[in-house]
Structures are given as C-alpha cells and as structure tokens.
Write an enzyme that holds these catalytic residues in place. Structure first.
Site, PDB file in Angstrom:
ATOM      1  N   ARG A  66      -1.471  -4.519   9.626  1.00  0.00           N
ATOM      2  CA  ARG A  66      -0.910  -5.392   8.596  1.00  0.00           C
ATOM      3  C   ARG A  66       0.543  -5.010   8.373  1.00  0.00           C
ATOM      4  O   ARG A  66       0.887  -3.836   8.415  1.00  0.00           O
ATOM      5  CB  ARG A  66      -1.651  -5.194   7.278  1.00  0.00           C
ATOM      6  N   ASP A  97       3.421  -5.370   5.254  1.00  0.00           N
ATOM      7  CA  ASP A  97       3.488  -5.680   3.823  1.00  0.00           C
ATOM      8  C   ASP A  97       4.305  -6.945   3.562  1.00  0.00           C
ATOM      9  O   ASP A  97       5.097  -7.365   4.404  1.00  0.00           O
ATOM     10  CB  ASP A  97       4.186  -4.541   3.061  1.00  0.00           C
ATOM     11  N   TYR A 108       8.867   1.167  14.394  1.00  0.00           N
ATOM     12  CA  TYR A 108       9.454   0.427  13.277  1.00  0.00           C
ATOM     13  C   TYR A 108      10.949   0.720  13.232  1.00  0.00           C
ATOM     14  O   TYR A 108      11.388   1.816  13.583  1.00  0.00           O
ATOM     15  CB  TYR A 108       8.862   0.884  11.942  1.00  0.00           C
ATOM     16  N   ARG A 122       7.902   3.236   5.303  1.00  0.00           N
ATOM     17  CA  ARG A 122       8.756   3.072   4.127  1.00  0.00           C
ATOM     18  C   ARG A 122       8.848   4.352   3.300  1.00  0.00           C
ATOM     19  O   ARG A 122       9.861   4.611   2.643  1.00  0.00           O
ATOM     20  CB  ARG A 122       8.253   1.913   3.261  1.00  0.00           C
TER      21      ARG A 122
END
Lengths: 266, 266
Positions: B63, B65, B123, B212
């Site tokens: 997933r 966000d 990422y 994050r």
C-alpha cells in the site's frame, strides 16, 4: 528609455518593486487580468490590495497564455508611500495561493519597467518522447510527441537563430510595430526525466505565441513531416497559415527575463 | 515460495498480468480500496471491470499512503480466460484518469505475486532546501525543510544501512511477523531542481511508514535537532515515541519494486 510611464507627483521619489515569480499555469486563464476568470495578474493584484488596502496595478514582463507556466516571470508595481517597511516576498507568499510564489523581491527606482527594461527572455519547452504514457507527475508540464529526430531538429533550429522577421511564427491578435526579433539561442537539453527533451529558446523578445509556434515547427521536423530546410522557407514566406500548428500551452515555461546589470540583485 | 496463493481450477493455466504503474498520489486516499474515497486500487479495479464486464481484483506490491506518489508501483491480476487478446497497457490507459498510468504490462504465470515475489523496493523522498518558497510545479512532490546539514545526514544514514530491527521507525496499525528489515542503501542525490535534495532508500521491505520515519529522523539530524549518532540510539531503543515525527506523505515516491530475473521484461 521608457517615455510612456507617468511621472507621479509626490513628495517622495517613486519606489518600484520588482517581483520574480514562479507559477503553475494549469489552473489559470493566463497572466492577464480578466473580469470573471482566475489569472495570475488578478491573483497578485488581489493580494496586493489586501496588503495595501487599495488597488495596486502590477505590470508583467509580458503575458503568458492560459496553461503556460513560469519559473522566472518578472513584474513590477509602485510601492505605496506608507508601505515602505513591508517585506514583499514574505507578505505576498503568505496570501497568494501556493500555485503562485514570489521567488524574489527587489526595491528599484522608477526607471525600471518589467516590460520595457527587459533585454531578453528565455522560454523552456518540455517534450515527452515516450509514446505509451506520460508520468502523471508531468502531465500538465509536457507535450507528448513520441520519438523525434533530434539531429534534424538541431539543424532546423540553427536556421531560426539570428535576427529574422518571425511573422510566420506569430499568431494574430496583438498589434506590434515590428515582427523582427533576434533569437540568440535554441538549445536541446535533457529534461527533468529521461523520457523528456527540453528545448530552451532565448530571444530579445517574443511575438504572440512565437515560442509555441517555433516548437510546433521544430516538432514537425522531428516527426519528419517537414524537412529541416523547410524552416528557412517558413521564415521567408512570412505567412502563418503555411507554418505548422502551435504547440500546446502546457509544455511551455517562462524561465527567465533578463535586465541590464543595474536592475539585478547582487 | 508463496504458499498462500489459491490454485485456480481451470481448463487453462492461469495467466497473471503484471502491471507497472505511475501515479500522482495528490488526489487519492492512498493505494488501498476504500468504499467512499478515490483510491488508486479502486480506480484500476473499476477500469478492469469495464474492460472485463466483471469484477477483477488487483494485488499491489504494497500500500502507499494518501498523498504518496509512484513511478514504479507494481500490481498483478489474473486475466479472465476470454480476455487473452487485450493489450492491457493501452486498454487501461484509455480508461484510467491521467493521474494513473500503466507504464508497462507483462504476461506471467501464476507463480508471480506482486507482493510476495518482490525482493526489494526503492523509495525516493524529495526535500526542498530553499527556505523562502517552493516552485508551485513541485508543491505536491516535496517537503520544504529549508537548508540541511548534508554531511551529518550522510553519517547518520550509514548507521541505518544494514539488517536492523526497525520497530522504532514503524507506525502502528499493521500486524507484522518481524520488524527486522535490511536497508541495502541510502543515497543523497541532486533532485529535479537545484533547490532539491533527493534521498533514495532501498530495502528488502518497508514497515508501515518506515520510509517517511527514516526521512523524519534524517531531517531532524540535518536540522541539527539530533546528533547523527542518535540514529543508532533510535534503532536500539525500539520504541516509536522517541523517534522524530513522520515526514509528510507528498515528498515520497515509490520508484521501483524489484523481482527475480524471471519476472522481468526483456
């Protein structure tokens, strides 16, 4: 140099504020004020009116079309006498929507004019060369042309550099004294992503939609719809209908407006 | 390797379609299907249902966000038997909103699973270092931190590379068997614009909001709120409340999901 500016009768000398502006043109009906549509000029004048409690007119270096972006548009306004202590960049950025940012503000005298003092402008146009998709992050900032013959485009662009009558690359709608402009450089560089080709055009001035019309013509060469030597023909024919279609607004960005040394920040 | 996939009883072998996806996460409530909010998974399943005239479930590599973007998310679905001739990339891109693009589609067998076959993910997080403005073109894609002490961030990041228990960097809400992950690289590179610093993190897997949270911690070091040696302390303390705040979603982009050779296009 600029005789059209009114001399303001005032106890104090006029203080003119030069703003350098970046904007995402996607949500605007262009630069120029319109009564019933959001425009960049309209947004900035509204913000200035809030700060100054009276209408303040701003003057841009030129209009950008609906959907065209900027990283380095320049505008000026005359600072109201009682607003000498306002930190303009900070004050405007606090009010403006985040689709418009003041990237610099500079205090100058009344001899500076965003439009008439400009000596050159640089536009950048982003072409997307991958035929099957556009990164969504770039959808409002590129024209998806698919693969292009870069070598032919480079040869063609060399024919446009120099002082020429660019009448064939001007869309109608604005009266101009002369359709002669000097293109000082057209360069092809890697864009933000590997799928992109950026075309940077610098000239002493641009006629209405001249940047987008040059790109439209160069892409017609890159797509092998026109031979690169045809660009000389377009110039000498001096008639818009024979020239390839205007490139879409969203790929264009006003990168920089150049002024004489005395109007730059140090 | 993956025992959880149901064996589909069928006359023909299951054909599994691997999709590589780019999306602008700004307008979505994240990847995962939600009944009353636009999500990336929801949009793609709706498009597939239109093509296949029946519901089709897709499985993402993980997933993302709300507000997180992707250039290389991967998902799979099982191709209905009567849809063997559909050119999936083209067909889906014709229906999907332009905020989601299929950048590649690949026909594989039932042993491929977007989530369980993945061996690593990368990422990229975009930091905006200029304190006074963000280019509007980048407002949904960066976190404006202002200037950062890059050398300290680099030293700190070295402490996170390797196999560690990343419990302190995991937000609660998802049950996991193990909180151990192997970060194989953290690199600092020039971002799209000179004002940007991009941080690229590769790991064999990421816990909930781990990317994050790593960025949040690295920025606290870059802002000199925490000494770089503190990052070892966060790891060994193994408790989220002592770790710096999660970085905003908009700066994050899922760049790549890696699979074994046999699941890649040639």
């Amino acid at each position: 140099m600029d005789k059209s500016i009114k001399v303001v009768k005032s106890a104090q000398p006029v203080v003119r504020v030069k703003l350098t502006l970046a904007y995402d043109g996607s949500g605007f009906h262009g630069w120029q004020l319109q009564p019933d549509a959001p425009t960049v000029q309209g947004c900035i004048e509204k913000a200035l009116e809030r700060i100054c409690s009276r209408p303040v007119r701003i003057h841009g270096s030129g209009r950008t079309d609906a959907g065209v972006h900027a990283l380095g548009q320049v505008a000026h306004f005359d600072q109201p006498e009682n607003k000498a202590s306002v930190p303009w960049q900070k004050a405007l950025n606090a009010i403006l929507p985040d689709s418009i940012r003041v990237t610099r503000s500079l205090i100058l005298g009344p001899d500076f004019h965003a439009r008439f003092s400009a000596v050159s402008k640089t536009y950048c146009y982003n072409l997307w060369l991958e035929p099957d998709y556009v990164f969504p992050q770039r959808r409002n900032f590129v024209w998806k042309t698919g693969p292009l013959d870069l070598e032919s485009m480079k040869k063609g662009s060399d024919l446009l550099v120099g002082k020429h009558d660019f009448r064939a690359f001007m869309n109608s709608g604005t009266e101009v004294r002369s359709t002669q402009r000097k293109v000082t450089g057209i360069s092809f560089i890697q864009g933000l992503y590997p799928q992109e080709l950026a075309v940077r055009i610098t000239a002493d001035g641009f006629l209405k939609q001249m940047a987008r019309n040059i790109i439209g013509a160069l892409v017609s060469v890159g797509r092998q719809k026109n031979h690169w030597t045809k660009l000389s023909r377009f110039l000498s024919d001096k008639t818009r209908p024979l020239t390839p279609a205007t490139a879409p607004a969203r790929g264009l960005c006003l990168e920089k407006v150049e002024y004489p040394e005395k109007y730059r920040a140090h």
